[in-house]
Each structure stands twice: as C-alpha cells, then as structure tokens.
Design an enzyme around this catalytic site. Structure first.
Site, short mmCIF file in Angstrom:
data_model
loop_
_atom_site.label_atom_id
_atom_site.label_comp_id
_atom_site.label_asym_id
_atom_site.label_seq_id
_atom_site.Cartn_x
_atom_site.Cartn_y
_atom_site.Cartn_z
N HIS A 152 0.74 -1.19 0.15
CA HIS A 152 0.00 -0.11 0.07
C HIS A 152 1.04 1.24 -0.04
O HIS A 152 1.80 1.38 1.11
CB HIS A 152 -0.88 -0.13 1.19
CG HIS A 152 -1.91 -1.03 1.21
ND1 HIS A 152 -2.32 -1.75 2.51
CD2 HIS A 152 -2.66 -1.83 0.25
CE1 HIS A 152 -3.42 -2.74 2.17
NE2 HIS A 152 -3.39 -2.63 0.80
N GLU A 157 1.42 3.57 3.10
CA GLU A 157 1.90 2.96 4.25
C GLU A 157 3.63 2.91 4.15
O GLU A 157 4.13 2.05 3.72
CB GLU A 157 1.25 1.66 4.59
CG GLU A 157 -0.30 1.88 4.76
CD GLU A 157 -1.02 0.58 4.78
OE1 GLU A 157 -0.10 -0.63 4.83
OE2 GLU A 157 -2.13 0.35 4.75
N HIS A 199 3.23 -3.38 6.72
CA HIS A 199 2.22 -2.38 6.34
C HIS A 199 2.29 -1.35 7.63
O HIS A 199 3.35 -1.45 8.09
CB HIS A 199 0.79 -3.12 6.51
CG HIS A 199 0.73 -4.03 5.25
ND1 HIS A 199 -0.55 -3.92 4.44
CD2 HIS A 199 1.24 -5.17 4.74
CE1 HIS A 199 -0.42 -4.79 3.36
NE2 HIS A 199 0.64 -5.51 3.58
N GLU A 225 2.18 -4.82 10.98
CA GLU A 225 1.53 -3.47 10.90
C GLU A 225 2.33 -2.87 11.94
O GLU A 225 2.38 -2.77 13.12
CB GLU A 225 0.06 -3.56 11.46
CG GLU A 225 -1.07 -4.53 10.55
CD GLU A 225 -1.11 -3.48 9.05
OE1 GLU A 225 -0.92 -2.37 9.09
OE2 GLU A 225 -2.09 -4.08 8.53
#
Length: 746
Positions: free
Chosen positions: A354, A357, A492, A584
């Site tokens: 992404h 990110e 991410h 994350e």
C-alpha cells in the site's frame, strides 16, 4: 501587487487538501517570508504582550514556510472571502517544484496521530459519549463498524454552539505554527467543522486568540470528512496549551454535530527549568542513517550508495515495473550475491504494498544501510546473518501509489491516498485465491489420498492477460517462483499488530479464526517480532484505532481480524515453500520525518530477530544414493502436520518447525520413499537431516540402458525379485476373479 496587504490566504489543490494562512502578503511567491508591516512583526510572537503577567518572553525567530499548492484565495474575517471583493491570485507550480515534493512545514506535528500525545493531554468542553471523547479527536483515527461503541471516529461535542473546544496540552512551551483538521470518520454519520478559531494559553485560565491583523482569525475547515485541511498561523505563537474552537459546522438539517479530528504543528522549546536536560529521553537514533522520506529517485540513489559502500555483499536488481514504468528494485545482501548457495536459506522483506503506508519502505532503506555499516565494523551478529542467509529487500512494491502520497506529504495525504495501485487495485487482495481452490477440493474429493496440501497451481483464468491483475502483483509472483524463499514478512502501516495466515475465512465470514496446519510456528514467528518491538511490547500503550490488540499479545490470526481473500501471505504459503506474516508497524501510516529515528529504534531489533527465525527447524539435502546428485521437487512430509514442502533445484530444503521431535518422510518420483526421525532443539541453528534416496529399479534400468551400460548382478537380482513379486500379485488377482466367477455359476 506592490506594497504589503494584511490578508489571509486559502491555498488548495484539485487533488484534495486546503491550506489556510492567516497573515500578510508581500509579493507572494512560492516562499513566504516575514516582514514588519504597519507595526506588525511577522516573526515569532510570545503569547502575551509585554507587561502581561501571563507572558512568556522568548527570542523571536524568523518564520519561513514553503508552499507548493496551485492557487491562493484571499479571505477576510468571513472565511468564504465573498465580502470585500478581494481578488484571487494564481500561483503556478513549475515542473521542478513538482519534483521537489510536498509542502514543507516549519514545525513537525505534536503527535496526536502517532500517539506521542497521550490521552491525558487532551481535553474538551464537552463530548457526547465516551467513544466520542477528546481522546478520539486524532488525525486519521478510524472508527469501528458500529457507531455508538467506544471506538468512534472523532471528538464530538455534546452541545451545538460556538463555545465548544478541543484542547491540547503540549506539556511544555511550544512554538505553535498551525493546525490540521479532518471531519468524523464514520460509515453512518457525516459530521465536520467548516470554520474554527484558535486560542492559546500558558495556564488554561487566560486565553489569547490567534489574530489576523487586528481581527480574530477564522480558519477554513473541512468540506468533506476525510481530506485533511491545513491552517497556518500568520506568526508562530509560543504557549503550552492550544484550543480549537469550532464556529460553523455541517448542519445536516438538525442532525449535524460538532465533530473533528486534528493534528497540531509545533516546535518544542528548551525547558529552562530542566537542569538535567542531558537526561531527557532522546528522539534520535545512535545509528547514522538517512532518516527522511525518499521518493523514487532518492530511493534509487540511496540503494546505489549502499551498494557502492558494500559492493562485495550487495546487489541491486529489478523484478519488474509498475503500471507507470517505475522499476521494482530489490536489494540483495549476501556473502555471495547473485547466486543461490546450497543449504543457505532465502529471506525476503516486502514493503509498500500500500503506497501510503510508508514506514516499511523507510525501515528497509535504513536496514540495508545498517547491515552494510555493521558488516564493515565487524559486528559478528550481522556478519553471521549475512554469511548464513541470502536476504532480499523490496522497499516499494507500489511505487506509483507512494509517489501520489509523497507529493501530499506525511500529514496531508489522508488515510487512503496512494493505498491503491495507479489502476486502483488493492494489491493485498490481488493474488490468486488458492484458499478457495483448496477448500473446494476438500469438500468434493472423497478420496483424501488424492488431495494436495501445497504447491497449489494458479488457476488458468488468473494467468490470462485479461485478468485484472496488477503488473506489480505479476512481478512479485514471478519473483516468488524464481527464488526459493523460506521466510518473509509483508510490512504495512496503520496499526500495531502482527498477523499470520490464513488471512481468508473459509466461509467468507467477516472474521473467523482460520488456522493453517502450521499454526504453532506462525504464532512463534508473530511473537518473535511483536515481543521485541518496543512499542508493541509496551503494556501501557493505547489502541491505535478500533481494536485493542494488547488483549491478543499484539498478534492475531489474519482472518480473525478481517477477511482478506487473495492475500500475499496465503498465496505464499499455498503456492510456495515460504512462510510469511504481515507486520503492521505503526498507528500512523505516514509518520513525519522527525519520527523516523525513533521508529527505527522501535523496530531495529524486531527486524533482525525475525530474520534470524529462518534458521529454526530442519534443513538438509536430498540426494540420489548412487550419483550423489541433488533431487529437485522431492516432497518432504512431517507427520501430523498436513502441509508439505518441496526440495529446490539443488536438492536442498528447509522446514520451519518449533522445537520438538518430528518424523519426516521424503518421496520423489522414481525413488523409494525414505523416513527418519529428527529432533529440533532450542538452538539458533537448524537440525541437519539429509536424505539419500534409492531409485526404483525400473527407473535405474532405463537410465543405465539409455547410457549404453550393463546391469550389475545386484541390480539383476533385484529385478528378478521385483518380477516375481509382480507375478505373485497378478496370479493372486487372476485366481480371485476365477473363484468369484465359479461361485456365480454354482
């Protein structure tokens, strides 16, 4: 325009954010510098004038802000700018300025979005309920699915009047330069503040407004709920406290509420009362790395500089191109770059799937610099890692999306700009859905022995040119197929948690725990990263958005969080030998550059520890007993774990396993199977289990005769035994059929 005019500027771009500057204009160009106009000094102001008991006297500092927006509109106290007939002034950007990047802010954010600002530092005049309290008034905070829970998407005032405010305590004297505002994040509600005022204080008793010349400044707010709007003060103001005071808001008939999410820009000033300033926690890293955001050109330069510094252990290569022809560069780090070494496992980190990110991208650029520097300094841990592992770092899988987000900047890109590819594809859902293929086969196949549990082929419709598959996704799949990766991680942003496969629920439920046969080892991998991450392992940290992952020890099965069909993690597990998790990295998808050093400190040990897990389990080489040649595509089965792996071209294999005793069986076409028991210890190196397979005689005969050779006496004897065994089996079957036929006649 000659002379100086007291005005306010509203700068905005068609792509999506606004900049309001309360101030004076002098021959407006792309850089605005202060001047003394009609007795008003645009340098830094102390909060209150001389003689006021609440004043904080500090030396003045020049204020310079660079602008890179397309238009500027004058306003008066009426924020729409309709009264007074002031003209609109156009400012065009040159191609060079486009390349330079985002708006440069004089001061960084205080950290509402990144959670550096604690809940106790936020107060409000009122709030509707706990889930809409001041602690939820953070830029880009995301709400839960249900309105009314404790995780709503903004601060919302209880009352609908102009006396409502959100207050931020900077906890020390701070030079405030601006505010960024968003509306409420909600599936069901549409609430935003359209204009607002700002006040400052040193003690929360006496407040002074932000002024626009001789009048109190009114700042433009939001026209929708998601696009951030930047309001810059005409001159920085020194204070400890700042309040955002909404003046107008979207009414939505009578249903509209005063709701906002915010970030405050400010530079902390030295604390004269702190005589032990040297003991203050530093936000810098001891590692001398390039801590800034790198666009595509700068990323290439940095990677080249690392290669030039460490040419013997690095190699740069491209695995393909993005939709806009930006190359997907990979940095390989190995003691023999460019080739696979027998018995040496291959590791990968992928970041920037992404594009918005961005922390993963910068961490991988930092990581390649760090490994190079520490290798040259003789750090034995790094030397061992480089010599025993072939490392591949892909810092930007979605460079097109990153460039879009980068041009807006860390605080103004919003939550979604740059997430998708240039074609609008979410690459985290763009890999072949092999989960459905597997589960459908399990439901339909009555003979369980015919089922496969690994190396699932890609469906034909997915590989066609008409398939809606991003070129970046195709490039990564080809990369996976060409290099025998053993372990990887997908970096991410936007949360603080490590997720592991499966990412897709079996029955398309919104969320459901869906484990793989290797659940225990995946949990080990997730814990290895989360437990060594300085933020995730902090028991006092608050949740990022709408789920408290501390309750899960900061790890979770991906499908138990939310359903993600077509994920890279699931595809990697089912189509290749590679185990992969998603990390994350931070609550803030696009942290400010000033936060990159501390983010590196938070993640450095985790990045290294996770790579070292590739040396857990069992490894070995599968060879032909007679020729000693490696056997490719041999199947390695672990008893009681219904997921097999395969040997690679040279016959070497790696099976990631937790400590314990395992019974392995290896089989290959044309060979007799072989089994043995292998013990995995708690050591930081794998157990070696080699296998020597014997060819089935018929296969050996064909190979020997094809080469014009003669059969040995031992082989001739084994052939006779095999023929006799086959003859007995055949004779027994014939006799059984005859007996059955005779029984029917009787």
């Amino acid at each position: 325009m000659a002379g100086f005019l007291p005005i306010s500027l509203l700068l905005f771009s068609a792509c999506g954010f606004f900049v309001l500057v309360c101030g004076h204009l002098a021959d407006f160009t792309l850089t605005v510098k202060p001047a003394v106009v009609s007795g008003v000094d645009l340098a830094t102001k102390s909060l209150f004038s001389a003689g006021t008991s609440n004043a904080s006297e500090v030396p003045t500092t020049e204020f310079t802000t660079s602008y890179r927006k397309s238009t500027a509109e004058t306003t008066t106290e009426h924020p729409t700018g309709r009264e007074g007939g002031k003209p609109v002034r156009k400012v065009q950007k040159t191609e060079k300025e486009e390349d330079e990047g985002p708006l440069e802010l004089e001061c960084p954010p205080l950290g509402l979005e990144s959670l550096r600002v604690k809940n106790t530092q936020l107060r409000a005049s009122s709030y509707k309920r706990r889930g809409l309290g001041p602690h939820r008034g953070r830029l880009n905070i995301q709400s839960g699915i249900e309105d009314g829970d404790i995780y709503d998407g903004a601060w919302c005032a209880r009352y609908k009047d102009k006396n409502q405010w959100l207050e931020v305590d900077a906890q020390r004297l701070t030079r405030f330069t601006g505010v960024i505002l968003q509306g409420r994040n909600s599936i069901w509600s549409w609430d935003m503040v359209q204009t607002y005022k700002v006040q400052f204080s040193n003690d929360t008793l006496l407040w002074k407004p932000c002024m626009n010349g001789s009048k109190e400044a009114i700042f433009e707010g939001n026209q929708d709920t998601e696009i951030p709007v930047l309001g810059l003060f005409d001159s920085p103001t020194v204070a400890r406290y700042i309040r955002i005071n909404p003046q107008t808001w979207y009414q939505n008939g009578t249903e509209g509420d005063i709701c906002l999410r915010a970030e405050v820009l400010g530079c902390a000033l030295p604390d004269p009362s702190n005589i032990h300033a040297w003991q203050t926690e530093s936000k810098e890293s001891k590692d001398k790395l390039d801590f800034r955001h790198h666009n595509y050109k700068e990323m290439r330069k940095l990677m080249k500089s690392v290669h030039d510094e460490c040419p013997n252990i690095t190699r740069i290569y491209s695995i393909g191109k993005s939709y806009k022809d930006l190359k997907l560069y990979v940095m390989e780090i190995s003691d023999n770059p460019g080739r696979h070494e027998l018995g040496e496992p291959e590791f990968r980190y992928v970041a920037g799937m992404h594009g918005n990110e961005v922390l993963g991208r910068e961490l991988l650029l930092n990581l390649m610099q760090y490994i190079c520097q520490q290798y040259k300094r003789g750090n034995q841990r790094i030397i061992h890692l480089v010599k025993e592992t072939r490392i591949h770092l892909l810092p930007s899988m979605n460079p097109d999306g990153y460039e879009m987000a980068f041009r807006k900047g860390s605080e103004l890109a919003g939550w979604a700009l740059g997430r998708y590819s240039y074609e609008g594809i979410d690459m985290n859902h763009n890999f072949a859905d092999l989960n459905s293929v597997m589960w459908t086969a399990i439901e339909l196949e009555t003979d369980q022995s015919k089922l496969i549990n690994h190396y699932f082929p890609i469906p034909e419709q997915y590989t066609s040119e008409e398939a809606f598959v991003a070129p970046e996704t195709r490039a990564v799949i080809s990369w996976m197929q060409n290099i025998p990766f053993v372990l990887g991680a997908n970096l991410h942003g936007g949360e603080l948690v490590v997720t592991y496969p499966y990412d897709m629920t079996r029955d398309w439920a919104p969320r459901e725990h869906t484990p793989t046969p290797d659940e225990s080892f995946f949990r080990w991998l997730a814990v290895a990263y989360a437990s060594t991450n300085q933020v995730m392992s902090n028991p006092d940290r608050r949740p990022c958005h709408n789920k408290d992952f501390l309750r899960y020890n900061n790890i979770i099965n991906g499908a138990d969080w939310h359903n993600v069909p077509g994920s890279m993690n699931d595809f990697s597990y089912l189509h290749t030998n590679c185990f992969e998790v998603t990390v994350e990295l931070s609550c803030d998808k696009f942290p400010h550059a000033s936060e990159l050093p501390i983010e590196w400190e938070n993640n450095r040990e985790s990045l290294l520890v996770y790579m070292e897990q590739i040396h857990r389990g069992i490894k070995g080489v599968i060879r032909d007993k007679d020729t000693r040649a490696g056997i490719a595509d041999a199947i390695i089965k672990v008893e009681d774990i219904d997921h097999h792996i395969r040997s690679v071209a040279d016959g070497d294999y790696w099976r990631l396993l937790n400590p314990g005793e395992y019974h392995l069986t290896v089989s290959a076409e044309g060979y007799f199977p072989s089994s043995r028991t292998c013990d995995v210890m708690y050591d930081h190196f794998p157990t070696i289990c080699d296998f020597n397979l014997t060819k089935i005689p018929r296969r050996r005969v064909k190979d020997i005769l094809a080469k014009g050779g003669k059969l040995s006496k031992d082989l001739q004897l084994r052939l006779r035994q095999l023929r006799m065994r086959n003859l007995r089996v055949t004779t027994k079957a014939i006799n059984q059929r005859r007996a059955a036929a005779a029984g029917k006649r009787v």
